[in-house]
Design a protein around this motif. Structure first.
Motif, PDB file in Angstrom:
ATOM      1  N   GLY A   1     -12.703  -0.829  40.844  1.00 15.31           N
ATOM      2  CA  GLY A   1     -12.661  -0.150  39.562  1.00 15.31           C
ATOM      3  C   GLY A   1     -13.997   0.162  38.930  1.00 15.31           C
ATOM      4  O   GLY A   1     -14.045   0.710  37.817  1.00 15.31           O
TER       5      GLY A   1
ATOM      6  N   GLN B   1     -14.663   3.887  37.771  1.00 10.17           N
ATOM      7  CA  GLN B   1     -13.890   4.282  36.591  1.00 10.17           C
ATOM      8  C   GLN B   1     -14.464   3.656  35.307  1.00 10.17           C
ATOM      9  O   GLN B   1     -14.566   4.330  34.267  1.00 10.17           O
TER      10      GLN B   1
ATOM     11  N   ALA C   1     -17.716   5.467  34.507  1.00  4.64           N
ATOM     12  CA  ALA C   1     -17.466   6.802  33.961  1.00  4.64           C
ATOM     13  C   ALA C   1     -17.010   6.720  32.510  1.00  4.64           C
ATOM     14  O   ALA C   1     -17.454   7.518  31.671  1.00  4.64           O
ATOM     15  N   ALA C   2     -16.143   5.753  32.193  1.00  3.45           N
ATOM     16  CA  ALA C   2     -15.674   5.606  30.820  1.00  3.45           C
ATOM     17  C   ALA C   2     -16.817   5.259  29.870  1.00  3.45           C
ATOM     18  O   ALA C   2     -16.806   5.650  28.696  1.00  3.45           O
TER      19      ALA C   2
ATOM     20  N   ASP D   1     -19.166   8.822  29.842  1.00  4.56           N
ATOM     21  CA  ASP D   1     -18.572  10.150  29.641  1.00  4.56           C
ATOM     22  C   ASP D   1     -18.824  10.692  28.242  1.00  4.56           C
ATOM     23  O   ASP D   1     -18.885  11.918  28.045  1.00  4.56           O
TER      24      ASP D   1
ATOM     25  N   PRO E   1     -19.884   8.875  40.267  1.00  2.00           N
ATOM     26  CA  PRO E   1     -19.082   9.797  39.457  1.00  2.00           C
ATOM     27  C   PRO E   1     -19.943  10.852  38.772  1.00  2.00           C
ATOM     28  O   PRO E   1     -21.056  10.576  38.320  1.00  2.00           O
TER      29      PRO E   1
END
Length: 315
Positions: free
Chosen positions: A56, A59, A62-63, A66, A114
């Motif tokens: 994970g 992810q 990226a969170a 972003d 990412p």
């Protein structure tokens, strides 16, 4: 765990700014910095590596970034336990002595990051004394940041925490360091020993006289194995109020850490780096030992990552 290489995927530039991440065991701090290393925005979360599910990390990363809508190719440097075997990718330890360039040369680059971002994981450092290795991850960035902020090339840097680090810098390089499990030992005594029976459930505010009494007793007792029991007997004989006992025990443990240091022989500048609540205690204890230290906080981490970013940019 993805494999990584030491060479950046292409030439590194921070002209448009970059992102710095302090990614530890229990928390994640991220900051957007400009080309000069000034913090434009930052945020914290509880997404430490222990909270990230298997596979994970992309992810969670990226969170975290972003919100800044970063263009592809933006440099992102992460330090801390994210580079451990339990992290995103492993960044093998860099041996001491090590300077900015040695550490920058061992950054582990995340493949297929990412958003097309260039994500580098800063390696920790390792040293060895009497055939026993010692390691750190993340603190090396704080030390480099402190060197840059203070314009120093020599000194002893103390980083209090669960595992406190005493780092010696010579000629701009981290020469060696030593780990002291002070925070963890305090927690064990506080929660899992007979001493916990008389200590209040809450820490409460720091009681400076009780804390300094603990520091002094650590020096006089000559051993934490002997001195720690005083936290019980002082309560049994009502020599200290219960509310003061956590501060006293903290003084005992930190005093034991300082007792192991050749403070009287040190001529190099002493610098404390860390959260104010902890560096304040160490300042009090050092004063009791006749030593003085300057202090730095979170800014050392961001400055250290900025210094590494500019080192990557240099030919």
């Amino acid at each position: 765990m993805a494999s990584a290489g030491h060479q950046p995927p292409s030439a590194v530039s921070v002209a448009g700014g970059f992102v710095a991440l302090d990614w530890g065991t229990t928390s994640l701090r991220a900051a957007r910095l400009d080309a000069q290393g000034r913090v434009l925005d930052e945020h914290h979360s509880d997404d430490g590596i222990l909270q990230v599910p298997f596979g994970g990390f992309p992810q969670v990363f990226a969170a975290a970034v972003d919100r800044w809508q970063l263009p592809p190719g933006t440099l992102c440097l992460a330090s801390g336990m994210v580079g451990s075997r339990q992290g995103w990718i492993e960044a093998p330890y860099c041996p001491c002595p090590a300077d900015f360039r040695a550490v920058a040369g061992r950054i582990a680059w995340v493949p297929d990051a990412p958003g097309g971002l260039r994500v580098g994981i800063v390696p920790g450092l390792c040293t060895e004394e009497r055939d026993v290795p010692d390691v750190l991850r993340g603190e090396e960035v704080q030390v480099f940041g402190a060197l840059d902020l203070l314009g120093l090339h020599e000194g002893v840097f103390v980083l209090p925490g669960t595992h406190s680090k005493w780092v010696r810098v010579s000629q701009g390089r981290i020469a060696t360091f030593a780990t002291f499990m002070s925070g963890e030992v305090y927690a064990l005594l506080r929660r899992h020993s007979i001493l916990g029976r008389t200590l209040p459930a809450d820490e409460g505010p720091l009681d400076e006289p009780a804390f300094l009494r603990g520091v002094r007793h650590a020096r006089e007792a000559g051993s934490l194995l002997h001195g720690a029991f005083s936290a019980r007997t002082l309560a049994l004989f009502a020599r200290l109020p219960d509310a003061a006992l956590p501060s006293y025990l903290s003084g005992l443990v930190i005093g034991e850490e300082l007792r192991a240091q050749p403070l009287q022989q040190r001529s190099a500048k002493l610098v404390l780096v860390g959260a104010h609540a902890l560096t304040r205690r160490y300042q009090l204890a050092l004063t009791a030992y006749g030593a003085q230290a300057s202090t730095l906080g979170d800014e050392a981490t961001w400055r250290g990552l900025a210094a590494l970013a500019h080192t990557l940019e240099s030919p």
